[in-house]
Design a protein around this motif. Structure first.
Motif, PDB file in Angstrom:
ATOM      1  N   ASN A 116      62.351  12.334  60.737  1.00 47.88           N
ATOM      2  CA  ASN A 116      63.204  11.262  61.146  1.00 47.88           C
ATOM      3  C   ASN A 116      63.940  10.550  59.899  1.00 47.88           C
ATOM      4  OD1 ASN A 116      61.129   9.391  59.812  1.00 47.88           O
ATOM      5  ND2 ASN A 116      60.161   9.142  61.702  1.00 47.88           N
ATOM      6  N   GLN A 117      64.379   9.339  60.013  1.00 43.50           N
ATOM      7  CA  GLN A 117      65.264   8.784  58.604  1.00 43.50           C
ATOM      8  C   GLN A 117      64.234   8.356  57.690  1.00 43.50           C
ATOM      9  OE1 GLN A 117      68.536   9.325  58.679  1.00 43.50           O
ATOM     10  NE2 GLN A 117      68.422  10.488  60.303  1.00 43.50           N
ATOM     11  N   GLU A 118      62.934   8.321  57.768  1.00 41.27           N
ATOM     12  CA  GLU A 118      61.917   7.965  56.882  1.00 41.27           C
ATOM     13  C   GLU A 118      61.165   8.918  56.168  1.00 41.27           C
ATOM     14  OE1 GLU A 118      59.999   4.314  57.945  1.00 41.27           O
ATOM     15  OE2 GLU A 118      61.555   3.910  59.496  1.00 41.27           O
ATOM     16  N   TYR A 119      60.794   9.959  57.019  1.00 36.90           N
ATOM     17  CA  TYR A 119      59.801  10.904  56.265  1.00 36.90           C
ATOM     18  C   TYR A 119      59.781  12.238  57.108  1.00 36.90           C
ATOM     19  CZ  TYR A 119      56.766   9.349  60.182  1.00 36.90           C
ATOM     20  OH  TYR A 119      56.383   9.214  61.549  1.00 36.90           O
TER      21      TYR A 119
ATOM     22  N   SER B  43      47.735  18.813  56.211  1.00 36.70           N
ATOM     23  CA  SER B  43      48.668  17.884  56.490  1.00 36.70           C
ATOM     24  C   SER B  43      49.237  17.261  55.716  1.00 36.70           C
ATOM     25  CB  SER B  43      48.150  16.879  57.628  1.00 36.70           C
ATOM     26  OG  SER B  43      47.631  17.788  58.743  1.00 36.70           O
ATOM     27  N   TYR B  44      50.663  16.957  55.862  1.00 40.16           N
ATOM     28  CA  TYR B  44      51.348  16.344  54.772  1.00 40.16           C
ATOM     29  C   TYR B  44      52.386  15.320  55.336  1.00 40.16           C
ATOM     30  CZ  TYR B  44      49.918  20.452  52.018  1.00 40.16           C
ATOM     31  OH  TYR B  44      49.080  21.436  51.509  1.00 40.16           O
ATOM     32  N   MET B  45      52.977  14.381  54.582  1.00 42.90           N
ATOM     33  CA  MET B  45      53.991  13.449  54.857  1.00 42.90           C
ATOM     34  C   MET B  45      54.598  13.087  53.546  1.00 42.90           C
ATOM     35  SD  MET B  45      54.979   9.948  55.000  1.00 42.90           S
ATOM     36  CE  MET B  45      53.798   9.297  53.981  1.00 42.90           C
ATOM     37  N   PHE B  46      56.042  13.567  53.584  1.00 44.23           N
ATOM     38  CA  PHE B  46      57.086  13.382  52.450  1.00 44.23           C
ATOM     39  C   PHE B  46      57.917  12.211  52.880  1.00 44.23           C
ATOM     40  CE2 PHE B  46      55.895  17.945  52.823  1.00 44.23           C
ATOM     41  CZ  PHE B  46      55.081  18.127  51.716  1.00 44.23           C
ATOM     42  N   PRO B  47      57.908  11.150  52.233  1.00 48.89           N
ATOM     43  CA  PRO B  47      58.936  10.231  52.350  1.00 48.89           C
ATOM     44  C   PRO B  47      60.307  10.585  51.909  1.00 48.89           C
ATOM     45  CG  PRO B  47      56.954   9.230  51.290  1.00 48.89           C
ATOM     46  CD  PRO B  47      56.790  10.840  51.430  1.00 48.89           C
ATOM     47  N   LYS B  48      61.390  10.378  52.899  1.00 48.49           N
ATOM     48  CA  LYS B  48      62.708  10.581  52.311  1.00 48.49           C
ATOM     49  C   LYS B  48      63.034   9.832  50.875  1.00 48.49           C
ATOM     50  CE  LYS B  48      67.469  10.544  54.149  1.00 48.49           C
ATOM     51  NZ  LYS B  48      68.291  10.233  55.036  1.00 48.49           N
ATOM     52  N   LYS B  49      62.531   8.573  50.489  1.00 51.17           N
ATOM     53  CA  LYS B  49      62.795   7.971  49.487  1.00 51.17           C
ATOM     54  C   LYS B  49      62.272   8.595  48.245  1.00 51.17           C
ATOM     55  CE  LYS B  49      62.732   3.317  51.668  1.00 51.17           C
ATOM     56  NZ  LYS B  49      62.066   2.075  51.646  1.00 51.17           N
ATOM     57  N   SER B  50      61.350   9.531  48.276  1.00 48.56           N
ATOM     58  CA  SER B  50      60.792  10.178  47.113  1.00 48.56           C
ATOM     59  C   SER B  50      61.411  11.430  46.704  1.00 48.56           C
ATOM     60  CB  SER B  50      59.240  10.736  47.786  1.00 48.56           C
ATOM     61  OG  SER B  50      58.526   9.524  47.709  1.00 48.56           O
ATOM     62  N   MET B  51      62.666  11.729  47.377  1.00 57.62           N
ATOM     63  CA  MET B  51      63.352  12.945  47.121  1.00 57.62           C
ATOM     64  C   MET B  51      64.731  12.715  47.149  1.00 57.62           C
ATOM     65  SD  MET B  51      62.260  15.578  49.952  1.00 57.62           S
ATOM     66  CE  MET B  51      60.548  15.117  50.398  1.00 57.62           C
ATOM     67  N   ILE B  52      65.468  13.413  46.518  1.00 53.70           N
ATOM     68  CA  ILE B  52      67.116  13.272  46.678  1.00 53.70           C
ATOM     69  C   ILE B  52      67.538  13.719  48.058  1.00 53.70           C
ATOM     70  CG2 ILE B  52      67.450  13.557  44.287  1.00 53.70           C
ATOM     71  CD1 ILE B  52      68.253  16.319  44.751  1.00 53.70           C
ATOM     72  N   GLU B  53      68.389  13.439  48.541  1.00 47.43           N
ATOM     73  CA  GLU B  53      69.191  13.707  49.985  1.00 47.43           C
ATOM     74  C   GLU B  53      69.181  15.225  50.229  1.00 47.43           C
ATOM     75  OE1 GLU B  53      70.485  12.457  53.696  1.00 47.43           O
ATOM     76  OE2 GLU B  53      69.653  11.041  52.188  1.00 47.43           O
TER      77      GLU B  53
ATOM     78  N   GLN C 197      54.427   2.531  47.306  1.00 44.79           N
ATOM     79  CA  GLN C 197      55.146   1.529  48.343  1.00 44.79           C
ATOM     80  C   GLN C 197      55.809   2.310  49.238  1.00 44.79           C
ATOM     81  OE1 GLN C 197      57.803  -1.391  46.818  1.00 44.79           O
ATOM     82  NE2 GLN C 197      58.416  -1.806  48.738  1.00 44.79           N
ATOM     83  N   ASP C 198      56.330   3.687  48.946  1.00 48.16           N
ATOM     84  CA  ASP C 198      57.268   4.308  49.851  1.00 48.16           C
ATOM     85  C   ASP C 198      56.336   5.034  50.940  1.00 48.16           C
ATOM     86  OD1 ASP C 198      59.774   3.963  48.260  1.00 48.16           O
ATOM     87  OD2 ASP C 198      59.556   5.914  47.550  1.00 48.16           O
ATOM     88  N   PHE C 199      55.169   5.486  50.555  1.00 46.12           N
ATOM     89  CA  PHE C 199      54.089   5.978  51.343  1.00 46.12           C
ATOM     90  C   PHE C 199      53.286   4.967  51.865  1.00 46.12           C
ATOM     91  CE2 PHE C 199      54.647   9.415  48.174  1.00 46.12           C
ATOM     92  CZ  PHE C 199      54.422  10.662  49.079  1.00 46.12           C
ATOM     93  N   GLU C 200      52.971   3.902  51.460  1.00 51.48           N
ATOM     94  CA  GLU C 200      52.269   2.861  52.197  1.00 51.48           C
ATOM     95  C   GLU C 200      53.171   2.192  53.484  1.00 51.48           C
ATOM     96  OE1 GLU C 200      51.500  -0.321  49.461  1.00 51.48           O
ATOM     97  OE2 GLU C 200      49.434   0.219  49.224  1.00 51.48           O
TER      98      GLU C 200
END
Length: 175
Positions: A138-141, A149-159, A14-17
């Motif tokens: 940004n605040q989401e990823y 190429s990569y995309m890492f959601p902020k929700k998938s890791m600790i702050e 869901q975080d990636f979607e």
């Protein structure tokens, strides 16, 4: 930073979607790359339909307009279908990637002064820092573009890890 740093991600589909499919990205007809072509095709189709209803009022000399608009409609439809095909293939690749993430046990990022490695269940992709041309955060990823190429959601890791990754990318990727 001579030592190797490891960041462990806890990926949720869901975080990636949320990020991949934001802004109608997954819509075949109204994604950012197909929206204009869809609208143009509809407008030309409506013009063709109107001309078709009034074709009995055309003289022989003006009948070419109907052929011309028919050609334009066909051209628009071809360009739209090519764009829809691209979006469809992209969507299929994203869904395949998300299915892979959904079932992964290990998802980690490892980096040091020279290399950046992404490990998904033992499948490692290693790049040198110079292989990356661009990153965005940004605040989401965090998005990273280069050899891979990569995309890492902020929700998938600790702050703390998110901020560390962001600072490391700023330092190592020359924009």
């Amino acid at each position: 930073m001579a030592e190797e740093t490891v960041i462990i991600l806890k990926p949720k589909r869901q975080d990636f979607e949320e990020i991949y499919m934001s802004g109608n990205q997954g819509s075949l007809f109204f994604s950012p790359s197909t929206r204009g072509k869809t609208i143009t095709t509809i407008v030309v189709g409506l013009i063709l339909l109107i001309l078709f209803f009034f074709k009995d009022d055309f003289t022989k000399e003006k009948f070419g307009i109907l052929y011309f608009v028919s050609f334009l409609f066909l051209l628009c439809a071809v360009f739209l279908s090519v764009s829809i095909n691209k979006v469809s293939r992209w969507k299929k690749q994203v869904n395949s990637y998300l299915a892979k993430l959904e079932n992964c046990k290990i998802y980690e990022i490892t980096f040091d002064n020279n290399f950046f490695t992404v490990n998904i269940d033992g499948e490692k992709e290693t790049s040198e820092w110079k292989d990356f041309q661009y990153f965005d955060s940004n605040q989401e990823y965090i998005a990273l573009e280069g050899k891979y190429s990569y995309m890492f959601p902020k929700k998938s890791m600790i702050e703390k890890d998110y901020n560390l990754l962001k600072q490391t990318l700023k330092k190592n990727i020359k924009e």
